[in-house]
Design a protein around this motif. Structure first.
Motif, PDB file in Angstrom:
ATOM      1  N   GLU A 165    -129.654   6.127 122.618  1.00  0.00           N
ATOM      2  CA  GLU A 165    -129.942   6.031 121.145  1.00  0.00           C
ATOM      3  C   GLU A 165    -131.721   5.503 121.322  1.00  0.00           C
ATOM      4  O   GLU A 165    -131.958   4.741 122.030  1.00  0.00           O
ATOM      5  CB  GLU A 165    -129.302   4.554 120.731  1.00  0.00           C
ATOM      6  CG  GLU A 165    -129.497   4.087 119.308  1.00  0.00           C
ATOM      7  CD  GLU A 165    -128.570   3.013 119.281  1.00  0.00           C
ATOM      8  OE1 GLU A 165    -127.601   3.174 118.739  1.00  0.00           O
ATOM      9  OE2 GLU A 165    -128.714   1.805 119.656  1.00  0.00           O
ATOM     10  N   HIS A 172    -124.618  11.024 122.082  1.00  0.00           N
ATOM     11  CA  HIS A 172    -124.904   9.812 121.080  1.00  0.00           C
ATOM     12  C   HIS A 172    -125.246  10.361 119.610  1.00  0.00           C
ATOM     13  O   HIS A 172    -124.620   9.818 118.635  1.00  0.00           O
ATOM     14  CB  HIS A 172    -126.034   9.196 121.489  1.00  0.00           C
ATOM     15  CG  HIS A 172    -126.305   7.626 120.914  1.00  0.00           C
ATOM     16  ND1 HIS A 172    -126.724   7.786 119.491  1.00  0.00           N
ATOM     17  CD2 HIS A 172    -125.962   6.490 121.069  1.00  0.00           C
ATOM     18  CE1 HIS A 172    -126.748   6.601 118.995  1.00  0.00           C
ATOM     19  NE2 HIS A 172    -126.458   5.477 119.839  1.00  0.00           N
ATOM     20  N   HIS A 188    -118.514  -1.199 118.787  1.00  0.00           N
ATOM     21  CA  HIS A 188    -117.896   0.126 119.241  1.00  0.00           C
ATOM     22  C   HIS A 188    -116.647  -0.056 119.976  1.00  0.00           C
ATOM     23  O   HIS A 188    -116.665   0.371 121.400  1.00  0.00           O
ATOM     24  CB  HIS A 188    -118.650   1.152 119.646  1.00  0.00           C
ATOM     25  CG  HIS A 188    -120.053   1.411 118.985  1.00  0.00           C
ATOM     26  ND1 HIS A 188    -119.911   1.439 117.630  1.00  0.00           N
ATOM     27  CD2 HIS A 188    -121.271   1.696 119.474  1.00  0.00           C
ATOM     28  CE1 HIS A 188    -121.165   1.737 117.247  1.00  0.00           C
ATOM     29  NE2 HIS A 188    -122.041   1.886 118.433  1.00  0.00           N
ATOM     30  N   HIS A 246    -122.445  -5.840 118.499  1.00  0.00           N
ATOM     31  CA  HIS A 246    -121.453  -5.442 119.587  1.00  0.00           C
ATOM     32  C   HIS A 246    -120.927  -6.915 120.244  1.00  0.00           C
ATOM     33  O   HIS A 246    -119.591  -6.760 120.556  1.00  0.00           O
ATOM     34  CB  HIS A 246    -121.955  -4.693 120.600  1.00  0.00           C
ATOM     35  CG  HIS A 246    -122.241  -3.216 120.448  1.00  0.00           C
ATOM     36  ND1 HIS A 246    -121.399  -2.616 119.743  1.00  0.00           N
ATOM     37  CD2 HIS A 246    -123.189  -2.280 120.544  1.00  0.00           C
ATOM     38  CE1 HIS A 246    -121.650  -1.163 119.419  1.00  0.00           C
ATOM     39  NE2 HIS A 246    -122.795  -1.119 119.838  1.00  0.00           N
TER      40      HIS A 246
HETATM   41 ZN   LIG Z   1    -123.839   2.698 118.363  1.00  0.00          ZN
END
Ligand SMILES: [Zn+2]
Length: 507
Positions: free
Chosen positions: A12, A110, A168, A451
């Motif tokens: 990313e 990604h 995620h 996250h």
């Molecule tokens: Zn992500």
């Protein structure tokens, strides 16, 4: 027997971040499993929360033979070097070319990779794979929820399927969903019609969290729109820190007919556009956030948890800024802990000094973020670690972690985790490995945007978001954009991007 070539290459890219991703970064992996080649890929991709691992499990259950090429990932950062990209893609595409007769290809990508020489890293990978496998062979790809999907990616893949959770926790599930879609394609010999829509505004990552509205409700409705007529449908809110034409949220739908795909995509576009006002919330300054957390902690039975969102190494930060640590110390916070500051030099100094010693350090602040600097202070070394442990929480999902030589340092009643490798603080074990029990702290400050919530919401009294200087602004409008597509709003209800004369150059 059905033979499927597989591979994974995950990055990313925050084009505004301070540090590029080199080949060695992919060899190590950061928060991802270390690079694996050939048959080792399927040994590594087992029982962990990664797209390729979910695909491998489903493929074996289907009795498919896998031809693994390469798998690797690196912590989000600035551009992937040309050297890293070309070496990894050569191995992946070469492996597919040399695989012999194949029935399909699956890749775990990604979707927001920018390299030194390419704006659209994944579009180029898929073009090269397509060149090798021809027009007919199915090519299915799982993507991150933060993918900045391009028309080229949609063109070259038969299906792109994105995660539906942020944090995620469904990475492996998305690999399984890719295997289901591929099985459907192989069984019915059907090519599904594609619909692709790009939305007209950037969504800051803090408001993309699927535990909260409006994103939670959007994904619930998305799941309800999926049907036999539209077997897969994705919404990628995008990664709003990549300065190129296709940065931003998108919808991609695959239907039995073009009308099916278009109708599903348009329904989702209308739903998301109707929520533009709702992608918003409170962001505190460091001092405001710490003082508010201290006030809340007086009557709380569980920790108040602050997201140090702008230095999130999961979004291109170096995990080494000191703004939140300074605010904790300045405001005399008690029973507070902060993780993880990535600073190999300070970790080494702590190991040299030993447990119980007091060391004077210039801690963190080495990535040159404007408004940040190393924190020169005396710290007590409370605990040392080699940085090897397992992260069992739902985000890392049992991954082996390698944070390198690490330490718990104390200043006042504030403890800070210092590591020699970079990974996002998204698991309680990332405090425990240096002897800090997160549930016993009154305040935790995590270098993460969202996250961490998968493993920390259950132990949190309240969550707050603070903006200390860092590489990933909580407000997407504050980035110095030069190359977005004209007219896209640089935040929800924000002003439309207008290119200037110099912004037309590529690079
Ligand atoms: Zn992500």
């Amino acid at each position: 027997m059905t033979r499927i070539a597989v591979g994974g290459f995950l990055h990313e890219t925050n084009t505004f971040a301070p540090t590029k991703a080199t080949y060695d970064d992919f060899v190590h992996g950061g928060g991802w499993p270390a690079m694996a080649h050939g048959p080792d890929v399927v040994k590594v991709m087992r029982k962990i929360n990664v797209g390729l691992a979910g695909f491998v499990e489903a493929a074996e259950a289907n009795g498919w033979e896998l031809v693994p090429t390469i798998s690797c990932g690196a912590s989000p950062s600035a551009h992937v070097t040309k050297d890293a990209y070309e070496r990894i893609v050569a191995e992946m595409v070469g492996g597919i070319a040399a695989a012999g007769p194949l029935d399909a290809v699956y890749l775990d990508l990604h979707g927001a990779m920018v390299t030194e020489h390419l704006d659209d890293g994944e579009g180029e990978i898929l073009a090269r794979v397509r060149k090798v496998i021809g027009k007919e062979l199915p090519l299915v790809v799982s993507l991150d929820l933060h993918a900045n999907v391009t028309p080229e990616m949609v063109e070259h893949a038969d299906a792109l399927i994105a995660y539906r959770t942020y944090p995620h926790v469904d990475m492996a599930d998305t690999g399984r969903a890719s295997a289901r879609h591929l099985a459907l394609m192989l069984k019915t010999k059907q090519r599904f019609a594609k619909a692709f829509r790009q939305l007209p505004f950037l969504i800051p990552i803090s408001w993309q969290c699927t535990n909260d509205q409006p994103t939670k409700g959007i994904y619930e409705k998305l799941a309800a729109v999926q049907s036999d007529a539209v077997p897969t449908l994705s919404f990628a809110p995008g990664f709003p820190a990549a300065d190129f034409r296709d940065c931003g949220p998108s919808i991609f739908a695959y239907g039995k007919t073009q009308a099916d795909a278009d109708a599903a995509a348009d329904k989702l576009v209308a739903l998301i556009e109707g929520h533009e006002d709702d992608f918003d919330g409170r962001i505190f300054t460091p001092d405001e956030g710490v003082l508010h957390a201290m006030e809340l902690a007086r009557t709380a039975s569980k920790p108040i948890i602050i997201a140090d969102t702008q230095d999130n190494p999961g979004a291109g930060g170096d995990s080494d800024t000191t703004g939140m640590l300074r605010a904790l110390v300045r405001n005399k916070a008690t029973r507070a802990a902060h993780g993880v500051i990535y600073d190999p030099q300070s970790a080494r100094a702590a190991h040299a000094a030993g447990v119980g010693a007091t060391v004077t350090l210039a801690l963190g602040g080495k990535s040159g973020i404007p408004g940040d600097a190393p924190y020169k202070e005396a710290f007590v070394v409370e605990r040392l670690s080699d940085g090897q442990f397992v992260a069992p929480g739902p985000y890392y999902g049992g991954r082996d972690m390698d944070m390198g030589p690490s330490a718990c340092l104390r200043i006042g009643d504030v403890r800070v985790v210092v590591s020699s490798h970079k990974a996002q603080l998204a698991d309680q074990s990332m405090y425990r490995y240096v002897g800090i029990e997160p549930t016993e702290q009154s305040i935790l400050v995590n270098k993460s945007s969202v996250h961490f919530r998968a493993d920390f919401e259950p132990i949190a009294e309240r969550l707050l978001i603070c903006a200390a200087p860092g590489a990933m602004p909580a407000d997407t409008a504050s980035l110095p954009w030069t190359r977005l597509r004209p007219g896209i709003r640089i935040k929800p209800n924000g002003s439309p991007f207008v290119p200037t004369a110099k912004s037309s150059s590529t690079g």
